[in-house]
Write a protein that holds these residues in place. Sequence first.
Motif, PDB file in Angstrom:
ATOM      1  N   ASN A  93       0.843  -1.179   0.000  1.00  0.00           N
ATOM      2  CA  ASN A  93       0.000   0.000   0.000  1.00  0.00           C
ATOM      3  C   ASN A  93       0.884   1.236   0.000  1.00  0.00           C
ATOM      4  O   ASN A  93       1.374   1.676   1.035  1.00  0.00           O
ATOM      5  CB  ASN A  93      -0.918  -0.048   1.211  1.00  0.00           C
ATOM      6  N   LYS A  94       1.079   1.810  -1.177  1.00  0.00           N
ATOM      7  CA  LYS A  94       2.007   2.939  -1.346  1.00  0.00           C
ATOM      8  C   LYS A  94       1.569   4.162  -0.545  1.00  0.00           C
ATOM      9  O   LYS A  94       2.398   4.896  -0.007  1.00  0.00           O
ATOM     10  CB  LYS A  94       2.145   3.278  -2.821  1.00  0.00           C
ATOM     11  N   LYS A  95       0.260   4.392  -0.441  1.00  0.00           N
ATOM     12  CA  LYS A  95      -0.248   5.547   0.300  1.00  0.00           C
ATOM     13  C   LYS A  95       0.189   5.490   1.763  1.00  0.00           C
ATOM     14  O   LYS A  95       0.556   6.501   2.347  1.00  0.00           O
ATOM     15  CB  LYS A  95      -1.766   5.605   0.196  1.00  0.00           C
ATOM     16  N   LYS A  96       0.171   4.305   2.352  1.00  0.00           N
ATOM     17  CA  LYS A  96       0.574   4.125   3.754  1.00  0.00           C
ATOM     18  C   LYS A  96       2.022   4.583   3.963  1.00  0.00           C
ATOM     19  O   LYS A  96       2.341   5.201   4.964  1.00  0.00           O
ATOM     20  CB  LYS A  96       0.413   2.657   4.150  1.00  0.00           C
ATOM     21  N   TRP A  97       2.906   4.292   3.000  1.00  0.00           N
ATOM     22  CA  TRP A  97       4.325   4.606   3.161  1.00  0.00           C
ATOM     23  C   TRP A  97       4.631   6.081   2.900  1.00  0.00           C
ATOM     24  O   TRP A  97       5.712   6.544   3.167  1.00  0.00           O
ATOM     25  CB  TRP A  97       5.180   3.702   2.276  1.00  0.00           C
ATOM     26  N   ASN A  98       3.657   6.822   2.381  1.00  0.00           N
ATOM     27  CA  ASN A  98       3.827   8.265   2.202  1.00  0.00           C
ATOM     28  C   ASN A  98       3.381   9.046   3.429  1.00  0.00           C
ATOM     29  O   ASN A  98       3.642  10.239   3.534  1.00  0.00           O
ATOM     30  CB  ASN A  98       3.068   8.750   0.959  1.00  0.00           C
ATOM     31  N   GLU A  99       2.670   8.387   4.353  1.00  0.00           N
ATOM     32  CA  GLU A  99       2.256   9.049   5.596  1.00  0.00           C
ATOM     33  C   GLU A  99       3.486   9.350   6.433  1.00  0.00           C
ATOM     34  O   GLU A  99       4.467   8.607   6.421  1.00  0.00           O
ATOM     35  CB  GLU A  99       1.312   8.145   6.385  1.00  0.00           C
ATOM     36  N   THR A 100       3.427  10.452   7.187  1.00  0.00           N
ATOM     37  CA  THR A 100       4.560  10.833   8.030  1.00  0.00           C
ATOM     38  C   THR A 100       4.173  10.754   9.511  1.00  0.00           C
ATOM     39  O   THR A 100       2.994  10.824   9.862  1.00  0.00           O
ATOM     40  CB  THR A 100       5.053  12.255   7.705  1.00  0.00           C
ATOM     41  N   ILE A 101       5.190  10.619  10.341  1.00  0.00           N
ATOM     42  CA  ILE A 101       5.021  10.570  11.791  1.00  0.00           C
ATOM     43  C   ILE A 101       5.841  11.705  12.385  1.00  0.00           C
ATOM     44  O   ILE A 101       7.058  11.784  12.146  1.00  0.00           O
ATOM     45  CB  ILE A 101       5.519   9.225  12.355  1.00  0.00           C
ATOM     46  N   PRO A 102       5.214  12.615  13.152  1.00  0.00           N
ATOM     47  CA  PRO A 102       5.991  13.679  13.808  1.00  0.00           C
ATOM     48  C   PRO A 102       6.988  13.056  14.788  1.00  0.00           C
ATOM     49  O   PRO A 102       6.612  12.230  15.612  1.00  0.00           O
ATOM     50  CB  PRO A 102       4.937  14.508  14.544  1.00  0.00           C
ATOM     51  N   SER A 103       8.252  13.431  14.665  1.00  0.00           N
ATOM     52  CA  SER A 103       9.312  12.842  15.491  1.00  0.00           C
ATOM     53  C   SER A 103      10.224  13.934  16.019  1.00  0.00           C
ATOM     54  O   SER A 103      10.707  14.769  15.261  1.00  0.00           O
ATOM     55  CB  SER A 103      10.133  11.848  14.665  1.00  0.00           C
ATOM     56  N   ALA A 104      10.460  13.910  17.324  1.00  0.00           N
ATOM     57  CA  ALA A 104      11.342  14.887  17.962  1.00  0.00           C
ATOM     58  C   ALA A 104      12.735  14.289  18.107  1.00  0.00           C
ATOM     59  O   ALA A 104      12.879  13.105  18.423  1.00  0.00           O
ATOM     60  CB  ALA A 104      10.805  15.286  19.321  1.00  0.00           C
ATOM     61  N   ILE A 105      13.740  15.105  17.884  1.00  0.00           N
ATOM     62  CA  ILE A 105      15.129  14.695  18.057  1.00  0.00           C
ATOM     63  C   ILE A 105      15.716  15.549  19.166  1.00  0.00           C
ATOM     64  O   ILE A 105      15.613  16.772  19.146  1.00  0.00           O
ATOM     65  CB  ILE A 105      15.926  14.874  16.756  1.00  0.00           C
ATOM     66  N   SER A 106      16.315  14.895  20.149  1.00  0.00           N
ATOM     67  CA  SER A 106      16.954  15.640  21.236  1.00  0.00           C
ATOM     68  C   SER A 106      18.330  15.051  21.497  1.00  0.00           C
ATOM     69  O   SER A 106      18.609  13.907  21.160  1.00  0.00           O
ATOM     70  CB  SER A 106      16.093  15.611  22.498  1.00  0.00           C
ATOM     71  N   TYR A 107      19.176  15.866  22.094  1.00  0.00           N
ATOM     72  CA  TYR A 107      20.538  15.461  22.428  1.00  0.00           C
ATOM     73  C   TYR A 107      20.735  15.629  23.922  1.00  0.00           C
ATOM     74  O   TYR A 107      20.168  16.529  24.529  1.00  0.00           O
ATOM     75  CB  TYR A 107      21.559  16.382  21.740  1.00  0.00           C
ATOM     76  N   GLU A 108      21.573  14.789  24.499  1.00  0.00           N
ATOM     77  CA  GLU A 108      21.976  14.997  25.880  1.00  0.00           C
ATOM     78  C   GLU A 108      23.249  14.213  26.162  1.00  0.00           C
ATOM     79  O   GLU A 108      23.567  13.253  25.468  1.00  0.00           O
ATOM     80  CB  GLU A 108      20.880  14.610  26.865  1.00  0.00           C
ATOM     81  N   THR A 109      23.980  14.649  27.181  1.00  0.00           N
ATOM     82  CA  THR A 109      25.191  13.944  27.580  1.00  0.00           C
ATOM     83  C   THR A 109      24.824  12.855  28.569  1.00  0.00           C
ATOM     84  O   THR A 109      23.801  12.930  29.246  1.00  0.00           O
ATOM     85  CB  THR A 109      26.201  14.897  28.252  1.00  0.00           C
ATOM     86  N   SER A 110      25.661  11.853  28.663  1.00  0.00           N
ATOM     87  CA  SER A 110      25.436  10.813  29.669  1.00  0.00           C
ATOM     88  C   SER A 110      26.044  11.225  31.005  1.00  0.00           C
ATOM     89  O   SER A 110      25.725  10.659  32.032  1.00  0.00           O
ATOM     90  CB  SER A 110      26.023   9.481  29.199  1.00  0.00           C
ATOM     91  N   SER A 111      26.925  12.218  30.978  1.00  0.00           N
ATOM     92  CA  SER A 111      27.550  12.721  32.195  1.00  0.00           C
ATOM     93  C   SER A 111      28.007  14.150  31.955  1.00  0.00           C
ATOM     94  O   SER A 111      28.398  14.504  30.857  1.00  0.00           O
ATOM     95  CB  SER A 111      28.754  11.848  32.579  1.00  0.00           C
ATOM     96  N   ASN A 112      27.960  14.973  32.994  1.00  0.00           N
ATOM     97  CA  ASN A 112      28.449  16.338  32.847  1.00  0.00           C
ATOM     98  C   ASN A 112      29.835  16.499  33.470  1.00  0.00           C
ATOM     99  O   ASN A 112      30.329  17.607  33.608  1.00  0.00           O
ATOM    100  CB  ASN A 112      27.468  17.345  33.447  1.00  0.00           C
ATOM    101  N   GLU A 113      30.460  15.380  33.833  1.00  0.00           N
ATOM    102  CA  GLU A 113      31.786  15.440  34.449  1.00  0.00           C
ATOM    103  C   GLU A 113      32.778  14.612  33.645  1.00  0.00           C
ATOM    104  O   GLU A 113      32.496  13.479  33.255  1.00  0.00           O
ATOM    105  CB  GLU A 113      31.725  14.906  35.884  1.00  0.00           C
ATOM    106  N   VAL A 114      33.934  15.205  33.363  1.00  0.00           N
ATOM    107  CA  VAL A 114      35.003  14.517  32.652  1.00  0.00           C
ATOM    108  C   VAL A 114      36.308  14.724  33.417  1.00  0.00           C
ATOM    109  O   VAL A 114      36.415  15.610  34.256  1.00  0.00           O
ATOM    110  CB  VAL A 114      35.165  15.019  31.198  1.00  0.00           C
ATOM    111  N   THR A 115      37.302  13.919  33.116  1.00  0.00           N
ATOM    112  CA  THR A 115      38.624  14.060  33.722  1.00  0.00           C
ATOM    113  C   THR A 115      39.589  14.577  32.672  1.00  0.00           C
ATOM    114  O   THR A 115      39.716  13.999  31.596  1.00  0.00           O
ATOM    115  CB  THR A 115      39.114  12.709  34.286  1.00  0.00           C
ATOM    116  N   LEU A 116      40.241  15.697  32.986  1.00  0.00           N
ATOM    117  CA  LEU A 116      41.244  16.293  32.109  1.00  0.00           C
ATOM    118  C   LEU A 116      42.551  16.387  32.870  1.00  0.00           C
ATOM    119  O   LEU A 116      42.600  16.993  33.938  1.00  0.00           O
ATOM    120  CB  LEU A 116      40.814  17.694  31.651  1.00  0.00           C
TER     121      LEU A 116
END
Length: 106
Positions: free
Chosen positions: A1-24
């Motif tokens: 069903n080609k019409k089904k594959w033309n439908e879109t889904i609203p999708s949010a993209i977000s970023y985040e760190t796994s930690s805010n502390e690093v060793t330098l």
Amino acid sequence: NKKKWNETIPSAISYETSSNEVTLAGKSFVMESLFVNYSAFHLKGERLQGESIHLIQDNNAAIDFINPSDASNFDIPRGTYTKMILETVLQSTNEPSLQIKGVYDL
């Protein structure tokens, strides 16, 4: 069903760190803020049920990795994707593309 594959889904993209502390150099650095300034997102994908996609969103904004929120929203076509790539285009201004603020213990 080609019409089904033309439908879109609203999708949010977000970023985040796994930690805010690093060793330098053996010392702790705690990030209070970490921003990436970007001008656009490109979302490319290859799917089994339809044509490949290439979506572009121009924003000229900053992504906060320490206090995440949705950085971008795409209307992504339905399908099973075998490959997906998200490219971030950095701003080409005199402002830094990466801004990090924090505390470094000496």
